[in-house]
Write an enzyme that holds these catalytic residues in place. Structure first.
Site: not given
Length: 477
Positions: A404-405
């Site tokens: 997700e980052c």
């Protein structure tokens, strides 16, 4: 387009570390023009977006007059540099003379060598006819194909493109920015044609007057001959815009013994993605500080440089011995809000749009002005770019294992193209030149490269005379 152009495509794809079966790409590797196709949903993955760019190719045809025309050489070098970063199917140059350049950009270098260094490939008129769109410089012979054919044209302080067969400007005399502007406009129109962003792209003339940005660019409204050039400038930010400023400044006809002193300010290093947006960022320089790379390039052309490798912000102060005019190209609100408190006598800054509907937009501000920089940008501090996290291309990356980052970093990167930055660069540098020649001063200018005829300008009513030093322009023979 022949074996040379196919090889060019392979080299670019290898540089970007992209293969058709390799969907994962980091934010620092992202080709910033490919992001347009990812965010718009036209591409379902980064690899597919790169494949779209690989389908874009350009053929540039030049004539023998280039041997003796510095302006035509400047146009060629600028267009090859722009196009090779965006049109990954290849940029071929037909008829480039094997002789020494006299353009200020690469004075003393072999024209054919510079074309290759900037990412172009050579071809001959006798080779396989090109089926891609064509650009004509000087009196180059049109191609027999049916694709769009733009002819670069310029005169005085004006530059742009006309379609083959339409009326050209008088290209014999112009300031050095005019062919630079013409090439940037051409790349803009070509990209709009390829990406189907504008129905008239490839069918219309387009251009801009740097003396009267809100006037019809095809007419001369009393443009003066270029006589004076700035003696010193401070460049804040050396990314897309800052490198465009440097390219534009280097295109001007400085006398060899009297070139501007340039303060270069940035803290960043050149990254892989910078190649897709910034005119002086090349693969060989990845990892090097932007200040050092630009200083070397400018000093090779006779400019004296000074380096400031600290962030610009509210704490920044100019000393009496440093340049009094700043050209700003940073994209964060905190730095921009501090521009008129650093002690400069004149600031000219540009900002570019970032999203799907605005990445071709340019905004210019100058200071001192009726509103302070803090009033304009203070409320934007802390705001982030819009995210297209849920577009198909990012969902595809998530499915393939990106965390997700990484997805958020990728999705919030701005769309950027080098030719919009260069149009802005011409406008910013010409603001200094116009004030040096007692022309009207801009306070605010807004324009989209898709609609150059609709530039909106607020002219300053109380601008002081330019009092920050000048050198004389080299006289042409």
């Amino acid at each position: 387009m022949g074996e040379q152009v196919r090889n060019a495509s392979i080299e670019i794809l290898l540089y970007w570390n992209v293969e058709l079966n390799m969907p994962v790409v980091t934010a620092d590797e992202l080709h910033r023009t490919a992001k347009y196709f990812m965010d718009s949903g036209k591409a379902a993955s980064h690899a597919e977006a790169m494949t779209i760019l690989e389908s874009f190719s350009l053929s540039i045809r030049v004539s023998e007059s280039m041997r003796s025309s510095p302006l035509e050489q400047t146009a060629l070098f600028t267009l090859v540099n722009l196009a090779s970063r965006t049109f990954l199917g290849g940029v071929e140059v037909v008829g480039a003379p094997d002789c020494v350049a006299t353009s200020p950009l690469y004075d003393g270098r072999n024209i054919r060598d510079v074309v290759v260094e900037l990412g172009g490939k050579h071809s001959t008129v006798d080779g396989e006819p090109s089926i891609c769109p064509v650009v004509l410089i000087g009196d180059a012979t049109p191609s027999p194909n049916a694709a769009p054919q733009w002819r670069l044209t310029w005169s005085g302080w004006r530059g742009g493109v006309v379609m083959e067969g339409q009326r050209r400007l008088d290209e014999r005399r112009a300031i050095g920015l005019a062919p630079v502007l013409a090439s940037a406009v051409c790349a803009t129109e070509a990209f709009a044609f390829f990406s189907k962003m504008h129905a008239l792209a490839g069918r219309r003339p387009a251009g801009l007057s740097l003396w009267n940005p809100d006037a019809d660019w095809s007419y001369d409204f009393g443009e003066p001959e270029l006589t004076y050039l700035p003696a010193s400038l401070w460049l804040i930010g050396l990314g897309n815009l800052g490198q465009a400023y440097a390219w534009a400044i280097a295109s001007l006809d400085f006398d060899g013994a009297q070139k501007a002193k340039l303060m270069l300010q940035d803290i960043d290093r050149i990254g892989v993605s910078n190649h897709s947006t910034s005119l002086l960022s090349f693969p060989k320089d990845a990892g090097a500080r932007k200040t050092r790379v630009l200083a070397e390039w400018l000093e090779q052309r006779g400019f004296e440089t000074m380096l400031e490798e600290r962030l610009f912000g509210d704490w920044s102060r100019r000393t009496v011995s440093e340049p009094g005019v700043a050209l700003c190209g940073v994209d964060n609100a905190e730095a921009r809000s501090a521009l008129d408190r650093a002690g400069f006598g004149l600031v000219v800054e540009a900002g570019l749009g970032a999203g799907l509907d605005s990445f071709q937009s340019i905004g210019i501000h100058t200071f001192p002005a009726s509103r302070t920089s803090g009033l304009i940008w203070g409320r934007q501090i802390g705001q982030s770019n819009p995210s297209y996290r849920n577009a198909p291309a990012y969902l595809s990356l998530a499915k393939d294992g990106m965390d997700e980052c990484g997805l958020v970093r990728l999705a919030t990167r701005t769309i950027a193209v080098p030719f919009v930055g260069l149009v802005a660069g011409c406008l910013v540098v010409s603001e200094v030149l116009r004030r040096l020649h007692s022309g009207r001063a801009v306070e605010v200018l807004s324009v989209s490269t898709l609609a150059l005829a609709d530039a909106e300008t607020v002219w300053a009513t109380d601008a002081e005379p330019y009092a920050f030093g000048f050198v004389h322009c080299r006289r042409s023979e």
